[in-house]
Motif scaffolding. Structure first.
Motif, PDB file in Angstrom:
ATOM      1  N   LEU A   1     -13.000  -0.070  -5.427  1.00 35.78           N
ATOM      2  CA  LEU A   1     -13.427   0.652  -4.240  1.00 35.78           C
ATOM      3  C   LEU A   1     -12.265   1.265  -3.470  1.00 35.78           C
ATOM      4  O   LEU A   1     -12.428   2.290  -2.799  1.00 35.78           O
ATOM      5  N   LEU A   2     -11.082   0.636  -3.536  1.00 42.67           N
ATOM      6  CA  LEU A   2      -9.953   1.066  -2.718  1.00 42.67           C
ATOM      7  C   LEU A   2      -8.922   1.896  -3.457  1.00 42.67           C
ATOM      8  O   LEU A   2      -8.011   2.440  -2.833  1.00 42.67           O
TER       9      LEU A   2
ATOM     10  N   ALA B   1       0.831  -1.203   0.000  1.00 43.64           N
ATOM     11  CA  ALA B   1       0.000   0.000   0.000  1.00 43.64           C
ATOM     12  C   ALA B   1       0.866   1.254   0.000  1.00 43.64           C
ATOM     13  O   ALA B   1       0.597   2.209  -0.735  1.00 43.64           O
ATOM     14  N   TYR B   2       1.919   1.256   0.815  1.00 34.23           N
ATOM     15  CA  TYR B   2       2.751   2.456   0.946  1.00 34.23           C
ATOM     16  C   TYR B   2       3.561   2.727  -0.319  1.00 34.23           C
ATOM     17  O   TYR B   2       3.614   3.873  -0.796  1.00 34.23           O
ATOM     18  N   TYR B   3       4.192   1.689  -0.859  1.00 36.13           N
ATOM     19  CA  TYR B   3       5.130   1.898  -1.958  1.00 36.13           C
ATOM     20  C   TYR B   3       4.483   1.841  -3.343  1.00 36.13           C
ATOM     21  O   TYR B   3       5.010   2.434  -4.286  1.00 36.13           O
TER      22      TYR B   3
ATOM     23  N   LEU C   1      -3.440  -3.014  -9.954  1.00 34.57           N
ATOM     24  CA  LEU C   1      -2.351  -3.149  -8.988  1.00 34.57           C
ATOM     25  C   LEU C   1      -2.812  -3.813  -7.698  1.00 34.57           C
ATOM     26  O   LEU C   1      -2.005  -4.435  -6.998  1.00 34.57           O
ATOM     27  N   LEU C   2      -4.077  -3.690  -7.373  1.00 29.56           N
ATOM     28  CA  LEU C   2      -4.612  -4.398  -6.215  1.00 29.56           C
ATOM     29  C   LEU C   2      -5.276  -5.699  -6.609  1.00 29.56           C
ATOM     30  O   LEU C   2      -5.076  -6.733  -5.952  1.00 29.56           O
TER      31      LEU C   2
ATOM     32  N   LEU D   1      -2.451   6.710  -5.889  1.00 30.25           N
ATOM     33  CA  LEU D   1      -3.678   7.265  -5.311  1.00 30.25           C
ATOM     34  C   LEU D   1      -3.567   8.775  -5.126  1.00 30.25           C
ATOM     35  O   LEU D   1      -4.445   9.542  -5.540  1.00 30.25           O
ATOM     36  N   PHE D   2      -2.474   9.223  -4.532  1.00 26.42           N
ATOM     37  CA  PHE D   2      -2.328  10.644  -4.253  1.00 26.42           C
ATOM     38  C   PHE D   2      -2.012  11.439  -5.520  1.00 26.42           C
ATOM     39  O   PHE D   2      -2.352  12.629  -5.597  1.00 26.42           O
ATOM     40  N   ALA D   3      -1.353  10.814  -6.474  1.00 27.98           N
ATOM     41  CA  ALA D   3      -1.140  11.486  -7.754  1.00 27.98           C
ATOM     42  C   ALA D   3      -2.479  11.772  -8.426  1.00 27.98           C
ATOM     43  O   ALA D   3      -2.689  12.854  -8.998  1.00 27.98           O
ATOM     44  N   PHE D   4      -3.388  10.814  -8.337  1.00 27.01           N
ATOM     45  CA  PHE D   4      -4.722  11.006  -8.914  1.00 27.01           C
ATOM     46  C   PHE D   4      -5.471  12.123  -8.195  1.00 27.01           C
ATOM     47  O   PHE D   4      -6.050  13.014  -8.816  1.00 27.01           O
TER      48      PHE D   4
END
Length: 260
Positions: A214-215, A133-135, A225-226, A141-144
């Protein structure tokens, strides 16, 4: 039977229960003490730990943007809360060892042989999910999030809201990476067979992509990726289920040959 004998039997039954409760309290206190010691050792680095966790977002903030604290106590409480969570996170192997030591005397030898690898694998997979999740997920997610907002909006995320958000994702991905253990236990317990679970692959794939949707941000790359690791982990659980079933079949054949 006299009333004296009945009272003596009740006392004998209550004695083991009291001993178990005392042992449980002792092991809980040990776990709390270890968490407390780790927390005290990490507390001087609380701000550094928060900066490390916030780095995926801070690295993507537009020039002139920054994280803010909208509550008076947030600059203290947010790093404090995160450090406590990290302390529990680090102490998980010890906590599980205490739980194992408490229940192990009531298990059979074959159950003990399986329980230790399952516990170790569960811890490793949870850590792997949090690291993933971190790497992998946070940067996407935050780029989006930072690129889709209106241009006239300045991004200034509250440190407490950010912490709550990432902790939920850490937990969600950690639990998602437990799929092999859940699949393996379903096969091991007989609740489902390898064949029946294999036939459900289309539903599993669909479910993985729904969870990914959803995530993660609403794009195919982030969802994959998930979803793809989740599905691969499901297949890993099926593989170990097949291996255990084959081992049991071989052991049964050997025992029947010896009896014959």
């Amino acid at each position: 039977m006299s009333s004296g004998d009945s009272q003596e039997q009740n006392a004998q039954k209550q004695a083991p229960l009291i001993e178990h409760l005392v042992e449980l309290r002792s092991r809980l206190m040990r776990a709390v003490m270890v968490v407390l010691v780790i927390f005290l050792a990490l507390y001087s680095f609380a701000n550094d730990i928060y900066t490390f966790v916030a780095q995926p977002l801070m690295a993507l903030l537009p020039e002139g943007s920054q994280m803010i604290a909208t509550e008076v106590a947030s600059p203290f409480l947010a790093p404090f809360k995160l450090t406590l969570v990290v302390a529990v996170f680090i102490a998980v192997p010890f906590i599980l060892h205490q739980a194992w030591a408490f229940v192990a005397p009531g298990l059979y030898d074959n159950e003990k042989a399986l329980a230790i690898p399952i516990l170790a694998s569960s811890v490793g997979l949870f850590y792997a999910g949090a690291a993933f999740a971190y790497y992998a997920v946070f940067p996407l997610l935050f780029a989006f999030f930072t690129q889709t907002g209106p241009q006239d909006i300045t991004i200034m995320t509250d440190i407490n809201q950010y912490l709550n958000f990432v902790l939920k994702l850490f937990f969600a991905f950690g639990v998602a990476f437990e799929i092999p253990i859940a699949t393996f236990l379903l096969v091991l317990s007989g609740a489902a067979s390898v064949e029946s679970l294999a036939k459900k692959r289309p539903y599993i794939i669909l479910g993985c992509f729904v969870v990914g949707m959803l995530l993660t941000p609403p794009d195919v790359v982030s969802q994959s990726l998930l979803a793809v690791p989740m599905y691969l982990l499901y297949e890993v659980g099926l593989l170990f289920g097949r291996l255990v079933r084959r081992k049991r079949r071989e052991d049964a054949e050997k025992s029947s040959d010896i009896e014959g």
